[in-house]
Design an enzyme around this catalytic site. Structure first.
Site, PDB file in Angstrom:
ATOM      1  N   HIS A   1       0.569  -1.369  -0.145  1.00 55.41           N
ATOM      2  CA  HIS A   1      -0.032   0.171  -0.096  1.00 55.41           C
ATOM      3  C   HIS A   1       0.705   1.067  -0.211  1.00 55.41           C
ATOM      4  O   HIS A   1       1.779   1.410   0.842  1.00 55.41           O
ATOM      5  CB  HIS A   1      -0.981   0.119   1.201  1.00 55.41           C
ATOM      6  CG  HIS A   1      -1.980   0.902   0.957  1.00 55.41           C
ATOM      7  ND1 HIS A   1      -2.215   1.900   1.627  1.00 55.41           N
ATOM      8  CD2 HIS A   1      -3.238   0.667   0.913  1.00 55.41           C
ATOM      9  CE1 HIS A   1      -3.259   2.930   0.776  1.00 55.41           C
ATOM     10  NE2 HIS A   1      -4.138   1.876   1.048  1.00 55.41           N
TER      11      HIS A   1
ATOM     12  N   ASP B   1      -7.901  -5.439   0.130  1.00 53.62           N
ATOM     13  CA  ASP B   1      -8.247  -6.035  -1.093  1.00 53.62           C
ATOM     14  C   ASP B   1      -7.651  -7.891  -0.890  1.00 53.62           C
ATOM     15  O   ASP B   1      -8.530  -8.726  -1.435  1.00 53.62           O
ATOM     16  CB  ASP B   1      -7.745  -5.553  -2.257  1.00 53.62           C
ATOM     17  CG  ASP B   1      -8.239  -4.360  -2.850  1.00 53.62           C
ATOM     18  OD1 ASP B   1      -7.597  -3.751  -3.225  1.00 53.62           O
ATOM     19  OD2 ASP B   1      -9.588  -4.280  -2.608  1.00 53.62           O
TER      20      ASP B   1
HETATM   21  C1  SDX Z   1      -6.217   0.225  -2.886  1.00 53.27           C
HETATM   22  O1  SDX Z   1      -4.792   4.702  -2.064  1.00 53.27           O
HETATM   23  C2  SDX Z   1      -5.658   4.269  -1.038  1.00 53.27           C
HETATM   24  O2  SDX Z   1      -5.859   3.977  -0.605  1.00 53.27           O
HETATM   25  C3  SDX Z   1      -5.482   1.945  -2.236  1.00 53.27           C
HETATM   26  C4  SDX Z   1      -7.023   2.311  -1.343  1.00 53.27           C
HETATM   27  C5  SDX Z   1      -8.327   2.449  -1.479  1.00 53.27           C
HETATM   28  O3  SDX Z   1      -8.772   2.600   0.128  1.00 53.27           O
HETATM   29  O4  SDX Z   1      -8.917   3.114  -2.035  1.00 53.27           O
HETATM   30  O5  SDX Z   1      -5.838   1.208   0.116  1.00 53.27           O
HETATM   31  C6  SDX Z   1      -7.625   0.590  -2.500  1.00 53.27           C
HETATM   32  O6  SDX Z   1      -5.665  -0.009  -4.341  1.00 53.27           O
HETATM   33  C7  SDX Z   1      -5.258  -0.978  -2.049  1.00 53.27           C
HETATM   34  C8  SDX Z   1      -3.976  -1.405  -2.483  1.00 53.27           C
HETATM   35  C9  SDX Z   1      -4.828  -2.668  -3.568  1.00 53.27           C
HETATM   36  N1  SDX Z   1      -3.491  -2.758  -4.942  1.00 53.27           N
HETATM   37  C10 SDX Z   1      -2.968  -4.337  -5.102  1.00 53.27           C
HETATM   38  O7  SDX Z   1      -2.919  -4.327  -3.737  1.00 53.27           O
HETATM   39  C11 SDX Z   1      -1.809  -4.545  -6.299  1.00 53.27           C
HETATM   40  C12 SDX Z   1      -0.488  -4.751  -5.458  1.00 53.27           C
HETATM   41  N2  SDX Z   1       0.261  -3.531  -5.057  1.00 53.27           N
HETATM   42  C13 SDX Z   1       1.299  -3.303  -5.779  1.00 53.27           C
HETATM   43  O8  SDX Z   1       1.068  -2.697  -6.944  1.00 53.27           O
HETATM   44  C14 SDX Z   1       1.352  -1.755  -4.466  1.00 53.27           C
HETATM   45  O9  SDX Z   1       1.468  -2.495  -3.260  1.00 53.27           O
HETATM   46  C15 SDX Z   1       0.437  -0.841  -4.499  1.00 53.27           C
HETATM   47  C16 SDX Z   1       0.464   0.158  -5.846  1.00 53.27           C
HETATM   48  C17 SDX Z   1      -0.138  -1.036  -3.802  1.00 53.27           C
HETATM   49  C18 SDX Z   1       0.772   0.610  -3.701  1.00 53.27           C
HETATM   50  O10 SDX Z   1       2.314   1.338  -4.770  1.00 53.27           O
HETATM   51  P1  SDX Z   1       3.351   2.202  -4.434  1.00 53.27           P
HETATM   52  O11 SDX Z   1       2.778   2.368  -3.228  1.00 53.27           O
HETATM   53  O12 SDX Z   1       3.474   2.616  -5.350  1.00 53.27           O
HETATM   54  O13 SDX Z   1       4.877   1.606  -4.204  1.00 53.27           O
HETATM   55  P2  SDX Z   1       5.925   0.397  -4.994  1.00 53.27           P
HETATM   56  O14 SDX Z   1       5.257  -0.022  -6.350  1.00 53.27           O
HETATM   57  O15 SDX Z   1       6.645   1.648  -5.753  1.00 53.27           O
HETATM   58  O16 SDX Z   1       6.739  -0.884  -4.541  1.00 53.27           O
HETATM   59  C19 SDX Z   1       7.537  -0.194  -3.277  1.00 53.27           C
HETATM   60  C20 SDX Z   1       8.204  -1.705  -3.372  1.00 53.27           C
HETATM   61  C21 SDX Z   1       8.946  -1.604  -5.098  1.00 53.27           C
HETATM   62  O17 SDX Z   1       9.836  -2.051  -4.557  1.00 53.27           O
HETATM   63  P3  SDX Z   1      11.316  -1.613  -4.868  1.00 53.27           P
HETATM   64  O18 SDX Z   1      11.296  -1.152  -6.423  1.00 53.27           O
HETATM   65  O19 SDX Z   1      11.593  -0.893  -4.161  1.00 53.27           O
HETATM   66  O20 SDX Z   1      12.813  -3.058  -5.493  1.00 53.27           O
HETATM   67  O21 SDX Z   1       7.761  -2.758  -3.204  1.00 53.27           O
HETATM   68  C22 SDX Z   1       7.991  -3.366  -3.902  1.00 53.27           C
HETATM   69  C23 SDX Z   1       7.214  -2.801  -5.741  1.00 53.27           C
HETATM   70  O22 SDX Z   1       8.096  -4.211  -6.282  1.00 53.27           O
HETATM   71  N3  SDX Z   1       6.241  -4.135  -4.110  1.00 53.27           N
HETATM   72  C24 SDX Z   1       5.520  -4.916  -4.232  1.00 53.27           C
HETATM   73  C25 SDX Z   1       4.006  -5.447  -3.560  1.00 53.27           C
HETATM   74  N4  SDX Z   1       3.996  -3.890  -3.758  1.00 53.27           N
HETATM   75  C26 SDX Z   1       4.987  -2.781  -3.873  1.00 53.27           C
HETATM   76  N5  SDX Z   1       6.615  -5.850  -4.232  1.00 53.27           N
HETATM   77  C27 SDX Z   1       5.798  -7.296  -4.690  1.00 53.27           C
HETATM   78  N6  SDX Z   1       4.182  -7.256  -4.012  1.00 53.27           N
HETATM   79  C28 SDX Z   1       3.337  -6.622  -4.406  1.00 53.27           C
HETATM   80  N7  SDX Z   1       2.180  -6.656  -3.817  1.00 53.27           N
END
Ligand code: SDX
Length: 429
Positions: A305, A363
């Site tokens: 998140h 989720d």
């Molecule tokens: C919702 O914003 C809100 O409040 C949203 C929400 C709401 O109520 O409105 O809470 C609802 O959208 C919840 C999130 C649902 N999405 C997912 O579950 C999809 C999987 N999650 C990721 O795609 C990610 O965690 C996000 C999109 C939720 C957040 O992404 P960020 O904050 O942009 O973080 P990032 O993509 O920069 O990741 C940081 C690091 C990365 O590694 P590095 O590049 O630093 O080496 O963490 C890793 C990412 O690769 N990472 C994950 C991961 N999520 C982040 N690695 C594996 N699995 C994951 N799920």
């Protein structure tokens, strides 16, 4: 308002005022930065940018705290109901008994949609994704309700807000019924909001529909958990659309479009598909390895998140609700739940997830619950949109009524070609 920092550009020192919130991080007001320094700030994804000030929802991502108008989500989910929460988000206070009765009465009597809306659905294929139908149907509301699209009129704003909250379950149920080839079921005014929705989804004209109070209560709680969440991507979309003066129905349609993405609200559908693809707990390690592999775009859906660097408080309540629903339905061992629980256990002990502070979000468990309740996977994000419509409307209303509100218009760092003259076709190589 205090001076926080002096910002030095070359030999010029610029004082940037600050503002403190009631709780949480302060902000540095950079609105005059460009005029004084000829520079923009740069923050793709808005990881450190406050786009507005708001009194609606507060999140402490490090502590895993979520407050709606100051009330903890755990207490609202435990003791409240969805329409009471909607009133709280809209008006800022929990309603008195009289206020609640009046609000419920008004919402209930706006649950029907213009009957021509049913013909609107006929234009879609039966296998259209319900989110595609919802984006279109909600946007189309502005073609039916011209008498509540003047956002400068407070009364029309409130009528549009009530209409949107009242009609979103009806449209969601219509999208579901259309996709399974069953006739639309009209709302019934003697039912509560969520029971009405369940009946519109699952009743058929041939027989009466029994509303299971445990399932209705569980879904109502799920709606509370999804109602609002500060300036998430879809809420920011609604605010930006609303900042141009677009009518509220069009703004909510924009929010639904944004929520559909798998990185956002679409993650509940993607998370369940991921759990089904994993299939059995013994296959979890290979998926954990893929999630950690920089060369593999795979991510654990329902994990991580932007704000929560601790356990999403909604996910804990969601997990408890999952067990409650499965017990009520007599589902003793759900293979998807077994995979989810084992995946969570492994991930929360894995160095990668610990170091990156990746925890289950709302989720991760919601799909298991909704599937057990009989909803197809492609309806999961529709249910998220149904609940979030209340938060979107509350945030839209707050933005419109903010005297300092102006059209949102971000700038950019231009990295394209500098000025150059047109090259005649004959001279191009
Ligand atoms: C919702 O914003 C809100 O409040 C949203 C929400 C709401 O109520 O409105 O809470 C609802 O959208 C919840 C999130 C649902 N999405 C997912 O579950 C999809 C999987 N999650 C990721 O795609 C990610 O965690 C996000 C999109 C939720 C957040 O992404 P960020 O904050 O942009 O973080 P990032 O993509 O920069 O990741 C940081 C690091 C990365 O590694 P590095 O590049 O630093 O080496 O963490 C890793 C990412 O690769 N990472 C994950 C991961 N999520 C982040 N690695 C594996 N699995 C994951 N799920």
């Amino acid at each position: 308002m205090g001076i926080v920092t002096s910002f030095t550009v070359g030999n010029k020192v610029i004082d940037l005022p600050a503002r403190e919130g009631s709780v949480g991080p302060s902000v540095v007001d950079i609105s005059k930065l460009y005029a004084q320094a000829g520079m923009f700030t740069y923050d793709p994804g808005f990881t450190s940018t406050a786009s507005c000030d708001s009194k609606i929802t507060y999140i402490d991502g490090d502590e895993g705290i979520l407050l709606y108008r100051g009330y903890p989500i755990e207490q609202l989910a435990e003791h409240g109901d969805f329409l009471e929460t909607a009133y709280l988000l809209l008006y800022g206070e929990l309603p008195t008994s009289q206020q609640k009765d009046d609000f419920v009465y008004r919402v209930t009597r706006h649950t029907m949609v213009h009957d021509q809306m049913s013909r609107f659905f006929q234009g879609f294929r039966r296998d259209a994704h319900p989110m595609a139908v919802m984006v279109a149907a909600v946007g189309a509301l502005s073609a039916f309700y011209h008498d509540s699209t003047d956002i400068s009129d407070e009364h029309q704003r409130m009528v549009a807000s009530i209409r949107m909250i009242a009609k979103i379950p009806t449209l969601a149920a219509m999208a579901f019924k259309y996709s399974i080839g069953q006739p639309f079921i009209y709302p019934k005014n003697d039912l509560d909001y969520t029971s009405n929705f369940l009946r519109m989804c699952y009743a058929v004209p041939c027989e009466e529909y029994y509303i299971n109070p445990v399932l209705s209560r569980a879904l109502d709680r799920i709606f509370i958990l999804h109602a609002d969440h500060e300036q998430n991507a879809s809420t920011a979309t609604v605010r930006l659309a609303g900042s141009s003066g677009a009518n509220p129905f069009a703004c909510i349609a924009a929010g639904i479009a944004c929520l559909w993405g798998p990185a956002h609200g679409g993650a509940n559908e993607a998370a369940l598909e991921m759990l089904a693809e994993i299939g059995t707990p013994d296959r979890i390690p290979q998926f954990i390895a893929r999630a950690k592999d920089k060369n593999d775009p795979f991510r654990l859906m329902g994990f991580g998140h932007r704000v929560y660097k601790n356990y999403d408080p909604r996910a804990k309540i969601m997990q408890r609700t999952t067990h409650e629903v499965l017990n009520e339905l007599g589902i003793k061992d759900d293979p998807l739940l077994d995979v989810a629980l084992e995946l969570e256990r492994i991930a929360l002990h894995d160095e990668y997830f610990i170091e990156k502070k990746l925890y289950p979000n709302i989720d991760f468990y919601s799909g298991i619950t909704l599937k057990a309740m009989g909803f197809p996977t492609d309806m999961f994000t529709v249910l998220f949109a149904l609940a979030r419509t209340t938060g979107w409307i509350a945030q839209w209303k707050e933005m419109i009524e903010d005297p300092s509100q102006k059209i949102g218009r971000p700038r950019q760092l231009y990295t394209g070609a500098p000025r150059r003259d047109y090259l005649p076709l004959a001279q191009r190589r």
